[in-house]
Design an enzyme around this catalytic site. Structure first.
Site, mmCIF file in Angstrom:
data_model
loop_
_atom_site.group_PDB
_atom_site.id
_atom_site.type_symbol
_atom_site.label_atom_id
_atom_site.label_comp_id
_atom_site.label_asym_id
_atom_site.label_seq_id
_atom_site.Cartn_x
_atom_site.Cartn_y
_atom_site.Cartn_z
ATOM 1 N N HIS A 28 36.339 6.772 -5.066
ATOM 2 C CA HIS A 28 35.293 6.110 -4.275
ATOM 3 C C HIS A 28 35.549 4.611 -4.270
ATOM 4 O O HIS A 28 35.912 4.031 -5.290
ATOM 5 C CB HIS A 28 33.910 6.391 -4.877
ATOM 6 C CG HIS A 28 32.828 5.677 -4.133
ATOM 7 N ND1 HIS A 28 32.328 6.132 -2.935
ATOM 8 C CD2 HIS A 28 32.182 4.514 -4.393
ATOM 9 C CE1 HIS A 28 31.409 5.290 -2.502
ATOM 10 N NE2 HIS A 28 31.296 4.296 -3.358
ATOM 11 N N ASP A 54 18.141 9.846 -2.315
ATOM 12 C CA ASP A 54 18.823 8.546 -2.219
ATOM 13 C C ASP A 54 18.615 7.928 -0.840
ATOM 14 O O ASP A 54 18.447 6.707 -0.732
ATOM 15 C CB ASP A 54 20.329 8.709 -2.504
ATOM 16 C CG ASP A 54 21.082 7.410 -2.241
ATOM 17 O OD1 ASP A 54 20.769 6.427 -2.931
ATOM 18 O OD2 ASP A 54 21.945 7.368 -1.349
ATOM 19 N N ARG A 109 14.826 0.265 -0.377
ATOM 20 C CA ARG A 109 15.507 -0.884 -1.000
ATOM 21 C C ARG A 109 15.935 -1.888 0.065
ATOM 22 O O ARG A 109 15.855 -3.100 -0.134
ATOM 23 C CB ARG A 109 16.734 -0.398 -1.789
ATOM 24 C CG ARG A 109 16.354 0.335 -3.067
ATOM 25 C CD ARG A 109 17.568 1.011 -3.690
ATOM 26 N NE ARG A 109 18.627 0.085 -3.984
ATOM 27 C CZ ARG A 109 19.920 0.419 -4.052
ATOM 28 N NH1 ARG A 109 20.298 1.671 -3.843
ATOM 29 N NH2 ARG A 109 20.826 -0.480 -4.330
ATOM 30 N N SER A 147 22.678 5.112 -6.830
ATOM 31 C CA SER A 147 22.804 5.433 -5.412
ATOM 32 C C SER A 147 24.238 5.848 -5.069
ATOM 33 O O SER A 147 24.463 6.813 -4.336
ATOM 34 C CB SER A 147 22.390 4.205 -4.595
ATOM 35 O OG SER A 147 22.691 4.383 -3.249
ATOM 36 N N LYS A 168 25.825 10.568 -5.153
ATOM 37 C CA LYS A 168 26.509 11.274 -4.069
ATOM 38 C C LYS A 168 27.872 11.791 -4.558
ATOM 39 O O LYS A 168 28.279 12.896 -4.230
ATOM 40 C CB LYS A 168 26.660 10.332 -2.871
ATOM 41 C CG LYS A 168 25.285 10.061 -2.222
ATOM 42 C CD LYS A 168 25.293 8.951 -1.202
ATOM 43 C CE LYS A 168 25.269 7.590 -1.808
ATOM 44 N NZ LYS A 168 24.724 6.493 -1.041
HETATM 45 N N1 URA Z 1 26.294 1.988 -1.416
HETATM 46 C C1 URA Z 1 25.332 2.902 -1.676
HETATM 47 O O1 URA Z 1 25.426 4.048 -1.288
HETATM 48 N N2 URA Z 1 24.255 2.494 -2.387
HETATM 49 C C2 URA Z 1 24.103 1.248 -2.864
HETATM 50 O O2 URA Z 1 23.129 0.959 -3.510
HETATM 51 C C3 URA Z 1 25.117 0.313 -2.581
HETATM 52 C C4 URA Z 1 26.208 0.716 -1.850
#
Ligand code: URA
Length: 497
Positions: A128, A207, A214, A229, A233
């Site tokens: 990632h 999320d 957010r 966050s 995933k």
């Molecule tokens: N990417 C995300 O999926 N979440 C975040 O908080 C920051 C970057």
């Protein structure tokens, strides 16, 4: 035709998602009995949302069960958006312990589906990146790693703002489909070893809701919230191990290297807390990666690297790819040291195995082999605008953020999620940091189908290039490696020679 081949090649299977294993580390109870990816029914919900928020406001650490209960009730709309927002702000101000961050990450994973790859033979390893400008690393890395027999189950995202998205780039390949269900995904993993898709199933749905809050409550930048966050995933995708590319610099989410190291430590801890060996590299995003910023042009550059077509403008891309591949080979048990993994990675780029794997993946996902074998035949955008250097000297910086934003103006990226992307739009960098330039040299070429944006784009790209008399002192592309237990090492760039 490719669609027909795809369906023929794929044996239908029932999609399988599983819950997290019932045993947790940290403060979570070890006996949550769940049979599907949902919260346990016997969670203690006695603490009121106001008391929970108040605890964080006064700096108290929550237990894992308290966090899970709060997220569970939020998902069932018993905790309201205004309460979640207040808590998010309290987290920004008071922080969270690593145990709390791990519990939040796991609670978010439990809000949705979790992929089960146990019926896909082989060792799975994923990567990632926190995102950047010209970041096409995954396009080269995923088939390269799979060319060694490891399984790369990659789920990626679309671009928004100045950062591009891997899925948009793949979509620029005619016929290529990123929207595969779990059956098709797993079948391609079994036959090819690599597939690159948009998230299959309903992974970490909470999320999406929390991120939307957010975004509008100034609570995006907080390491525990970023960690949970991003990692929820990745953990829902459920690979056996993970390599992270955490960027810093003008085109990155975090501008300062120290901030990125803190984020990386927290993300590594969350991955390791889920029993997935996780390593992070801290890498510079001060200038765009490689020569291409866009969609199809990034596929084109990736094909060049996969074809071992040596282009000095792609040296940073190549180095980022081989280091991350080396680490993935190490974690997958194919290499015994990072150095050996890097050497092996270079070898499969040279001998054509990585390119062959890329072709297999493109074909399996319905993409045109003709297009990827002849990338220069792709249609061009209507307008092509050269950015000319007005002075002689050396390029000392190229502001990645400014270049990424021009890419959006040209049509290569999105301002809003619903925007369309123009695959032929983008920026070709002809000079990179450290290059010598003469007055009148072409610094970059912009491509767009939009009328009237070229002149402004040209001025902005000219402004993004800094040309000075003195050559810049060399800086590190990969500064650190972050490992389990918060270990931070300097990265030894001599490994790349
Ligand atoms: N990417 C995300 O999926 N979440 C975040 O908080 C920051 C970057």
């Amino acid at each position: 035709m490719y669609r027909a081949l795809l369906t023929k090649a794929i044996r239908p299977l029932q999609p399988r998602f599983t819950a997290l294993p019932p045993a947790f580390r940290f403060n979570l109870s070890a006996t949550h009995p769940f049979s599907s990816a949902s919260f346990p029914s016997n969670l203690d919900h006695s603490q009121s949302p106001a008391a929970f928020i108040s605890d964080k406001r006064y700096g108290k650490a929550h237990t894992g069960d308290e966090i899970m209960s709060f997220i569970d009730r939020y998902q069932r709309n018993e905790v309201k958006d205004y309460q979640m927002s207040a808590w998010l702000m309290a987290v920004c101000l008071k922080g969270m312990t690593p145990n709390e961050t791990a519990a939040l990450t796991k609670s978010m994973v439990m809000s949705g589906d979790i992929a089960d790859l146990t019926d896909v033979p082989g060792i799975s390893v994923d990567k990632h990146s926190t995102g950047g400008v010209g970041d096409k690393i995954s396009l080269v890395l995923a088939p390269l790693v799979a060319s060694f027999g490891l399984v790369v189950p990659m789920m990626s995202g679309r671009g928004l703002g100045h950062t591009g998205g891997t899925l948009d780039k793949l979509d620029s390949i005619p016929g290529f489909s990123c929207d595969l269900d779990m059956d098709n995904f797993k079948n391609i993993l079994r036959t090819v070893g690599v597939a690159m898709i948009s998230p299959a199933g309903d992974m970490a749905p909470v999320d999406k809701r929390i991120y939307a809050l957010r975004d509008v409550t100034s609570t995006v930048r907080a390491i525990p919230l970023q960690t949970s966050s991003i990692m929820c995933k990745k953990l829902a995708e459920n690979p056996e191990s993970l390599v992270l590319d955490v960027k810093f610099g003008s085109g990155a989410f975090n501008h300062e290297v120290e901030e990125s190291i803190e984020l990386a430590k927290s993300m590594v801890e969350a991955g390791e807390g889920d029993n997935k060996p996780t390593t992070a590299f801290i890498t510079s995003m001060d200038e765009p990666i490689g020569w291409a910023v866009g969609n199809w042009n990034e596929i084109h550059e990736s094909i060049q690297v996969l074809s071992n077509d040596e282009n000095p403008l792609s040296a940073d891309l190549l180095n980022l790819v081989v280091v991350q591949c080396g680490q993935m080979l190490l974690q997958g048990g194919v290499a015994s040291t990072l150095q050996e993994g890097i050497t092996m990675a270079k070898e499969n780029l040279k001998n054509g195995k990585a390119l062959a794997k890329f072709h297999e993946m493109v074909e399996a996902q319905g993409g045109s082999l003709e297009a990827v074998k002849n990338p220069t035949n792709y249609p061009s955008a209507k307008h092509s605008i050269e950015v000319i250097s007005t002075r002689s000297g050396y390029v000392t910086a190229i502001d990645a953020l400014a270049i990424g934003l021009v890419g959006v103006d040209l049509g290569a990226g999105r301002k809003f999620v619903e925007d369309d992307v123009d695959f032929t739009a983008g920026i070709e960098l002809r000079k990179k940091t450290g290059d010598k330039v003469e007055e009148g040299d072409v610094l970059a070429v912009l491509s767009t189908n939009r009328d009237g944006v070229g002149e402004v784009g040209k001025q902005k790209v000219e402004g993004a290039y800094k040309v000075d008399e003195e050559a810049p002192s060399p800086t590190k592309l990969i500064t650190n490696v972050v490992r389990k237990g918060g270990v931070v090492e300097d990265f030894d760039e001599s490994m790349l020679q």
